[in-house]
Structure formats: structure tokens, C-alpha cells
Design an enzyme around this catalytic site. Sequence first.
Site, PDB file in Angstrom:
ATOM      1  CD  GLU A 121      20.155  -4.049   4.474  1.00  0.00           C
ATOM      2  OE1 GLU A 121      19.403  -3.733   3.553  1.00  0.00           O
ATOM      3  OE2 GLU A 121      21.343  -3.695   4.530  1.00  0.00           O
ATOM      4  CB  CYS A 134      26.374 -12.456   5.525  1.00  0.00           C
ATOM      5  SG  CYS A 134      27.160 -11.085   6.360  1.00  0.00           S
ATOM      6  CB  CYS A 141      27.638  -0.945  14.624  1.00  0.00           C
ATOM      7  SG  CYS A 141      29.130  -1.714  15.286  1.00  0.00           S
ATOM      8  CB  CYS A 145      34.845   0.804  11.261  1.00  0.00           C
ATOM      9  SG  CYS A 145      35.052  -0.262  12.702  1.00  0.00           S
ATOM     10  CB  CYS A 148      31.897   0.133   8.382  1.00  0.00           C
ATOM     11  SG  CYS A 148      30.482  -0.951   8.662  1.00  0.00           S
ATOM     12  CB  CYS A 381      32.081  -6.584   3.058  1.00  0.00           C
ATOM     13  SG  CYS A 381      32.432  -8.266   2.764  1.00  0.00           S
TER      14      CYS A 381
HETATM   15  N1  SAH Z   1      31.429  -5.807  13.225  1.00  0.00           N
HETATM   16  C1  SAH Z   1      32.131  -6.973  12.864  1.00  0.00           C
HETATM   17  C2  SAH Z   1      31.336  -7.782  11.881  1.00  0.00           C
HETATM   18  C3  SAH Z   1      31.096  -7.090  10.544  1.00  0.00           C
HETATM   19  S1  SAH Z   1      31.965  -8.010   9.410  1.00  0.00           S
HETATM   20  C4  SAH Z   1      33.498  -6.602  12.320  1.00  0.00           C
HETATM   21  O1  SAH Z   1      33.736  -5.433  12.107  1.00  0.00           O
HETATM   22  O2  SAH Z   1      34.320  -7.508  12.169  1.00  0.00           O
HETATM   23  C5  SAH Z   1      32.025  -7.117   8.006  1.00  0.00           C
HETATM   24  C6  SAH Z   1      33.437  -7.024   7.450  1.00  0.00           C
HETATM   25  O3  SAH Z   1      33.381  -6.095   6.368  1.00  0.00           O
HETATM   26  C7  SAH Z   1      34.416  -6.450   8.466  1.00  0.00           C
HETATM   27  O4  SAH Z   1      35.706  -6.961   8.272  1.00  0.00           O
HETATM   28  C8  SAH Z   1      34.385  -4.997   8.105  1.00  0.00           C
HETATM   29  O5  SAH Z   1      35.511  -4.326   8.587  1.00  0.00           O
HETATM   30  C9  SAH Z   1      34.306  -5.050   6.600  1.00  0.00           C
HETATM   31  N2  SAH Z   1      33.800  -3.822   6.000  1.00  0.00           N
HETATM   32  C10 SAH Z   1      33.082  -2.856   6.590  1.00  0.00           C
HETATM   33  N3  SAH Z   1      32.810  -1.872   5.697  1.00  0.00           N
HETATM   34  C11 SAH Z   1      33.346  -2.260   4.522  1.00  0.00           C
HETATM   35  C12 SAH Z   1      33.349  -1.694   3.211  1.00  0.00           C
HETATM   36  N4  SAH Z   1      32.729  -0.558   2.964  1.00  0.00           N
HETATM   37  N5  SAH Z   1      33.989  -2.365   2.235  1.00  0.00           N
HETATM   38  C13 SAH Z   1      34.572  -3.554   2.491  1.00  0.00           C
HETATM   39  N6  SAH Z   1      34.585  -4.150   3.696  1.00  0.00           N
HETATM   40  C14 SAH Z   1      33.966  -3.508   4.704  1.00  0.00           C
HETATM   41 FE1  SF4 Z   2      30.585  -1.993  13.455  1.00  0.00          FE
HETATM   42 FE2  SF4 Z   2      31.069  -1.772  10.832  1.00  0.00          FE
HETATM   43 FE3  SF4 Z   2      33.066  -1.469  12.573  1.00  0.00          FE
HETATM   44 FE4  SF4 Z   2      32.020  -3.907  12.180  1.00  0.00          FE
HETATM   45  S1  SF4 Z   2      33.093  -2.676  10.659  1.00  0.00           S
HETATM   46  S2  SF4 Z   2      32.497  -2.938  14.168  1.00  0.00           S
HETATM   47  S3  SF4 Z   2      29.847  -3.348  11.840  1.00  0.00           S
HETATM   48  S4  SF4 Z   2      31.255  -0.129  12.390  1.00  0.00           S
END
Ligand code: SAH
Ligand code: SF4
Length: 402
Positions: A121, A134, A141, A145, A148, A381
Site C-alpha cells: 500500500e 507515504c 515487516c 510492534c 502496528c 499511520c
Molecule cells: N517501520 C518504520 C516505518 C513505519 S512508519 C517505523 O516503524 O518507523 C509508521 C509510523 O506509524 C511509525 O512511527 C509507527 O510506529 C507508527 N504507527 C504504527 N502503528 C500505528 C498506529 N496503529 N497508530 C499510530 N501510529 C502507528
Molecule cells: Fe514494522 Fe510497524 Fe514496527 Fe514499523 S511500526 S517496524 S512497520 S511493525
Amino acid sequence: MSHALNLDHSTATRPASAARPSLIGLSKAGLAEALVGHGVVSEKEGRMRASQLWNWLYVNGVTDFDRMTNVAKPVRQKLSDTFNLDRPEIVTEQVSVDGTRKWLFRFRDPQNPNMPPVEVETVYIPESDRGTLCVSSQVGCTLTCSFCHTGTQKLVRNLTAGEILGQILMARERLGDFPGGARPDDGGLVPGGETRAITNIVMMGMGEPLYNYDNVKQALLIASAGDGMSISKRRITLSTSGVVPYIEPTGREIDVMLAISLHAVRDELRDVLVPINKKWPLKELLEACRNYPGLSNARRITFEYVMLDGINDSDAEARELVRLLAGIPAKINLIPFNPWPGSNYGTSPSSRIERFADIVNKAGYASPVRTPRGRDIFAACGQLKSESERLTKKDREALLAL
Ligand code: SAH
Ligand code: SF4
């Protein structure tokens, strides 16, 4: 579930073009090498033809060799017999009530055309003074996290440099960003005063960009090249969950803006929210940030902090955040948690977010709260995920043998 049942046998009958290597994603020197190496042009002509191609691909957005009018016809013919300029297929394109646009793109594995295609996406966020794309770096991944959605999808594979660029090229095409291109008719997409719909790139889509460092680097160097797409490095931000060994090289070799997914100020909590913290804890992460090449008040690091109700959003944590970042030129980006089906967290109430932002602000940090965009189409995000599944080893081997 048996993956074998999901095999897309159309890959076996795909047009022959897909088997030809793509020229998208090669550096200029790599282009010259490919042209000469495949006998399309002589050694002497390599550099000149590579420059012409570069301009057609990245300035003009051409996908058909026949439109390259300054390239002699027989060369054009050889080029199209040998290479392709394919962009991803658009599986879906959704437009949110707020103008955010999300594409599901489908790619075939150029190295293994027998493998099933993968999908990622990509999201476009128009604002009054900019338009941000974006971009995804991986299908799924490896990290998990806990807040996420992408983290619930196993890594299928890394995207190639060409596939990372393919998302940008396709989005620019759809938004009418190439010379002579038509803007979409739903209006409101082009930010005021800007001639381009896409002014900024964030590597904040699916995947951890620093676990696909070489391809991300190659793609961003091409996207920012002044004689090509020419997207300023100051308008490209790479977000990482904290892959410490690659932070310094990112600054030195790619030289883009850095964002860190911080989300917690204590190791015990960060170990749960961003499990990569167990490998590279806060102290090491912040040390790497302090040493980020080119860091200055004009070039700050963005620290992303997701606001999780009752988990990381107390006044004490806001104060600790300020203390931790002391001495690092920083912006703090507060992101209200975006829920997804099955998520176990709640979004902090807006009064709590405001209070947290206030503490951070008073300490002298800009702390914009990121307005959730495109939630109705699941484009905000952390909401991105595709259906692409990882194959079992057995299925993989069976496919490669086809
Ligand atoms: N993997 C990289 C790039 C993804 S960026 C990283 O983790 O930095 C996407 C951003 O959105 C990251 O800061 C991530 O932590 C945040 N994110 C992930 N899940 C989210 C959610 N459910 N609500 C808000 N932010 C979220
Ligand atoms: Fe992977 Fe989501 Fe963690 Fe970013 S925030 S490193 S996309 S699991």
C-alpha cells in the site's frame, strides 16, 4: 491454510515483457552498464544513452520506449526487445473523504517471475502547503510492534529499488505530476501554490526501511537526483523503529531527514511496544541520534510518539521525554493511535494529548499532533497491511522449479 491453493497461475502465461529486466531503479552508471552489457548500444554510446533514458524515465515519466524521440528508432526497438519499464499494477485506488488517496499496488518478483505477485500500500496525503507520499519499503515487516497493523503481517520480502520507485512513479502518474499529465478529476489534490502534487516523500509505509537498506538507499538517491525526479533531500524523511547500525550510514550516504519511532521513554515499556528495543535500547538509539550526520537546528530529527491511552501518555512521561532528548535538535510528532481490527490499545483522549503536547512545547520543542488522515479508507499511520502471504519453504521451492 494451504498456500498452494492461492497460486496465481496467470504468472505462467504472463506477457513475455515481464521476463525482460526492468530499467527502473538502476543508477545512471547501472543503466549504461545494462545497455552496453545487453549489447543494445556500444561502449562509446553507453553514457549518453543512459542520460537520455534517465531523463525520459524520471523527468518525463515515460513508460514506452517509442516515446523517446531523441533515441534512434533501431535503438528504441532493441531497448523494447530487451528491457521493460513496467510500473506496478493498480489493484485498488481509494479516495478518503479528506482527500487522502490509497493505492494497493501489485508487483511481480523480477528475479523469480514464477513467484506469486506481492502487494503493498502507498498513501498520498494532500495538505494546504504540501503533498506527501507515504512509501512502503517491504511487504509486511519482520518486526512486531504491538500497536502496528503492518507488524501482524509477516515479512514476505523486501521491495527492490525499482519497486520502491515504482510506487512514486505510479503515484505521480495518477496525480498528473509528469509533464503533460492530467490531474485527477476529483479536485482538491494539488496543494496551493505548488506545481507538483507530490512535494514530500516519507518512508513510513509498510516495512522497516533500514532492514532493506541497500534498496531504499538506491531508490532515494534516484528520487532525489537533481537531473531526474529532483525531490529535495530535505523533503524526504526516512522513519525507523531504531535499527541503530544503519542510522549513521543513512545520514552519510543517503542524507535524508530522519524520523525515529520512539513511542516510549523507558526500556521496559519500549521493549513491549517496539521490540527491536531489546536489541538496541534507548541509550544506544539516542546516542546514534546525537551523532546523526548533518544534524543541526535547521535539520532536526523527528521523534514519533504514538499516544496510547493509559500506556505511555502521562505527564511524567512527557517530562521524561524532554529530559531524554536534551541536546538533540528535535521535533516531536505526537500521533494519536489509529485503531485496527484486533488491536489491543485505545487512543489517548484529546485533552490528554493536549496536556502532553503542552509540556513538550513549554520545554521548547515543536510538538505538532498528527491529524489522522484517511482513517475511513484505512490509510492512517500503522493501518497498512496487504493480503500477500509468505509462502512455506516447500511451496517456494515448488514455484521456483516451475
Ligand atoms: N517501520 C518504520 C516505518 C513505519 S512508519 C517505523 O516503524 O518507523 C509508521 C509510523 O506509524 C511509525 O512511527 C509507527 O510506529 C507508527 N504507527 C504504527 N502503528 C500505528 C498506529 N496503529 N497508530 C499510530 N501510529 C502507528
Ligand atoms: Fe514494522 Fe510497524 Fe514496527 Fe514499523 S511500526 S517496524 S512497520 S511493525
